[in-house]
Design a protein around this motif. Structure first.
Motif, mmCIF file in Angstrom:
data_model
loop_
_atom_site.group_PDB
_atom_site.id
_atom_site.type_symbol
_atom_site.label_atom_id
_atom_site.label_comp_id
_atom_site.label_asym_id
_atom_site.label_seq_id
_atom_site.Cartn_x
_atom_site.Cartn_y
_atom_site.Cartn_z
ATOM 1 N N ILE A 185 45.297 6.718 23.541
ATOM 2 C CA ILE A 185 45.072 7.201 22.367
ATOM 3 C C ILE A 185 45.147 6.086 21.234
ATOM 4 C CG2 ILE A 185 45.324 8.919 20.675
ATOM 5 C CD1 ILE A 185 44.574 10.180 23.515
ATOM 6 N N GLY A 186 43.895 5.761 20.337
ATOM 7 C CA GLY A 186 44.178 5.022 19.183
ATOM 8 C C GLY A 186 44.613 5.903 18.107
ATOM 9 N N LEU A 187 45.699 5.815 17.228
ATOM 10 C CA LEU A 187 46.025 6.418 16.487
ATOM 11 C C LEU A 187 45.842 5.796 15.038
ATOM 12 C CD1 LEU A 187 47.620 9.124 15.369
ATOM 13 C CD2 LEU A 187 49.714 7.648 15.681
ATOM 14 N N THR A 188 44.889 6.260 14.137
ATOM 15 C CA THR A 188 44.641 5.786 12.904
ATOM 16 C C THR A 188 44.608 6.797 11.869
ATOM 17 O OG1 THR A 188 43.378 3.896 11.871
ATOM 18 C CG2 THR A 188 42.173 5.604 13.144
ATOM 19 N N GLY A 189 44.314 6.074 10.601
ATOM 20 C CA GLY A 189 44.093 6.994 9.436
ATOM 21 C C GLY A 189 44.152 6.043 8.434
ATOM 22 N N GLY A 190 44.232 6.552 7.102
ATOM 23 C CA GLY A 190 44.305 5.637 6.098
ATOM 24 C C GLY A 190 45.679 5.339 5.714
ATOM 25 N N ILE A 191 45.669 4.484 4.687
ATOM 26 C CA ILE A 191 47.286 3.834 4.088
ATOM 27 C C ILE A 191 47.871 5.013 3.404
ATOM 28 C CG2 ILE A 191 46.207 3.128 2.349
ATOM 29 C CD1 ILE A 191 48.081 0.755 2.369
ATOM 30 N N ALA A 192 48.852 5.364 3.728
ATOM 31 C CA ALA A 192 49.768 6.498 3.386
ATOM 32 C C ALA A 192 49.241 7.968 3.787
ATOM 33 C CB ALA A 192 49.940 6.394 1.748
ATOM 34 N N THR A 193 48.574 8.036 4.777
ATOM 35 C CA THR A 193 48.071 9.351 5.325
ATOM 36 C C THR A 193 48.990 9.991 6.146
ATOM 37 O OG1 THR A 193 46.856 8.316 7.161
ATOM 38 C CG2 THR A 193 45.620 8.982 5.106
ATOM 39 N N GLY A 194 50.084 9.254 6.783
ATOM 40 C CA GLY A 194 51.012 9.856 7.470
ATOM 41 C C GLY A 194 51.098 9.713 8.962
ATOM 42 N N GLN A 241 46.298 10.323 -1.022
ATOM 43 C CA GLN A 241 46.682 8.770 -0.677
ATOM 44 C C GLN A 241 47.455 7.980 -1.751
ATOM 45 O OE1 GLN A 241 42.840 7.746 1.391
ATOM 46 N NE2 GLN A 241 44.221 6.502 2.465
ATOM 47 N N LEU A 242 46.567 8.100 -2.868
ATOM 48 C CA LEU A 242 46.727 7.074 -3.826
ATOM 49 C C LEU A 242 48.203 7.332 -4.400
ATOM 50 C CD1 LEU A 242 45.462 5.254 -5.748
ATOM 51 C CD2 LEU A 242 44.812 6.618 -7.425
ATOM 52 N N PRO A 243 48.662 8.622 -4.795
ATOM 53 C CA PRO A 243 50.056 8.749 -5.491
ATOM 54 C C PRO A 243 51.060 8.594 -4.229
ATOM 55 C CG PRO A 243 48.843 11.064 -5.481
ATOM 56 C CD PRO A 243 47.735 9.941 -5.214
ATOM 57 N N ARG A 244 50.853 8.859 -3.168
ATOM 58 C CA ARG A 244 51.752 8.579 -1.913
ATOM 59 C C ARG A 244 51.840 7.083 -1.858
ATOM 60 N NH1 ARG A 244 49.922 11.944 3.306
ATOM 61 N NH2 ARG A 244 50.398 14.166 2.814
ATOM 62 N N LEU A 245 51.017 6.252 -2.006
ATOM 63 C CA LEU A 245 51.032 4.849 -1.806
ATOM 64 C C LEU A 245 51.866 4.251 -2.912
ATOM 65 C CD1 LEU A 245 50.295 2.350 -0.189
ATOM 66 C CD2 LEU A 245 48.218 2.437 -1.318
ATOM 67 N N MET A 246 51.458 4.868 -4.050
ATOM 68 C CA MET A 246 52.181 4.188 -5.298
ATOM 69 C C MET A 246 53.481 4.503 -5.337
ATOM 70 S SD MET A 246 49.559 5.466 -8.203
ATOM 71 C CE MET A 246 50.442 5.205 -9.635
ATOM 72 N N GLU A 281 46.759 0.454 -10.106
ATOM 73 C CA GLU A 281 45.733 -0.805 -9.813
ATOM 74 C C GLU A 281 45.859 -1.570 -8.457
ATOM 75 O OE1 GLU A 281 43.564 -4.787 -11.655
ATOM 76 O OE2 GLU A 281 45.726 -4.046 -12.384
ATOM 77 N N GLU A 282 47.169 -1.687 -8.005
ATOM 78 C CA GLU A 282 47.586 -2.172 -6.841
ATOM 79 C C GLU A 282 47.193 -1.465 -5.897
ATOM 80 O OE1 GLU A 282 51.329 -5.099 -8.279
ATOM 81 O OE2 GLU A 282 51.577 -2.869 -7.961
ATOM 82 N N ALA A 283 47.559 -0.159 -5.903
ATOM 83 C CA ALA A 283 47.308 0.865 -4.753
ATOM 84 C C ALA A 283 45.762 1.028 -4.633
ATOM 85 C CB ALA A 283 48.038 2.348 -5.341
ATOM 86 N N GLU A 284 45.027 1.021 -5.668
ATOM 87 C CA GLU A 284 43.566 1.102 -5.495
ATOM 88 C C GLU A 284 42.942 -0.032 -4.726
ATOM 89 O OE1 GLU A 284 42.225 2.117 -9.537
ATOM 90 O OE2 GLU A 284 42.211 4.230 -9.005
ATOM 91 N N GLN A 285 43.650 -1.189 -4.917
ATOM 92 C CA GLN A 285 43.354 -2.544 -4.299
ATOM 93 C C GLN A 285 43.339 -2.353 -2.819
ATOM 94 O OE1 GLN A 285 45.326 -5.915 -5.680
ATOM 95 N NE2 GLN A 285 43.438 -6.814 -6.571
ATOM 96 N N ARG A 286 44.408 -1.856 -2.422
ATOM 97 C CA ARG A 286 44.971 -1.709 -0.964
ATOM 98 C C ARG A 286 44.089 -0.687 -0.262
ATOM 99 N NH1 ARG A 286 48.871 -4.398 -2.888
ATOM 100 N NH2 ARG A 286 50.320 -5.489 -1.858
#
Length: 198
Positions: A3-12, A139-144, A152-157
């Motif tokens: 199984i390949g487990l993936t998602g976006g950054i800060a999705t859990g 995602q955005l507030p979780r990542l920040m 801005e840094e979070a949006e770049q990532r």
């Protein structure tokens, strides 16, 4: 079963990985492998130093991730150069570990946590792709918060990755992880039972 487990950054992804391990899955963390292949003495670190210069190293010879990150997250070409060095080394280790687990415990699924699975074109290595989903506005507030980043840094990532909605469309299994941890666990439990793994 691979199984390949993936998602976006800060999705859990890590939460879902833990829930699968709790049920008996073997876990391979590609981020961990990515750290291993750039340790002092590894060929990939030597190549990175040749490509980006001594400035990306700490005084002790280890990789300065922050300095390297500042270079590659703001320049697509530089990011591709880094990936051309690290990705082959990471894939080699990933394949070795997947094969070892399949031989040792053939009835247990091997889950490989791969943040950039689609971006790195790794689909062919897996029987099914599981995407951990949370919408961008989550995602955005979780990542920040998690990485102490500015907006801005979070949006770049986030921009450096494929859009989470596109990952969701390509998934064989989607695990929604934007409400409660209990809800996420219920989805994992249901999938595990459907696959007759437990």
């Amino acid at each position: 079963m691979k199984i390949g487990l993936t998602g976006g950054i800060a999705t859990g992804k890590s939460l879902v990985a833990q829930l699968l391990v709790k049920r008996g899955a073997n876990l391979i963390d590609l981020d961990q492998i990515a750290r291993e292949v750039v340790e002092p003495g590894q060929p990939a670190l030597q190549q990175i130093t040749e490509a980006f210069g001594q400035a990306v190293l700490h005084d002790d010879g280890s990789l300065n991730r922050k300095k390297l990150g500042a270079i590659v997250f703001s320049d697509n070409e530089q990011r591709k150069l880094l990936e051309s060095i690290t990705h082959p080394a990471i894939r080699t280790v990933m394949n070795e570990r997947m094969n070892r687990y399949e031989q040792q415990t053939p009835h247990q699924p091997v889950v490989v946590e791969v943040p950039l699975l689609f971006e790195s074109s790794l689909e062919q290595y897996f029987d099914e792709i599981m995407v951990v989903y949370a919408p961008r506005e989550v995602q955005l507030p979780r990542l920040m918060e998690r990485n102490s980043l500015t907006k801005e840094e979070a949006e770049q990532r986030l921009a450096a990755q494929m859009d989470i909605e596109e990952k969701k469309r390509r998934a064989d299994i989607v695990i929604d992880n934007y409400s409660s941890a209990e809800n996420t666990e219920e989805q994992i439990e249901r999938w595990w039972r459907e696959k007759r793994l437990g």
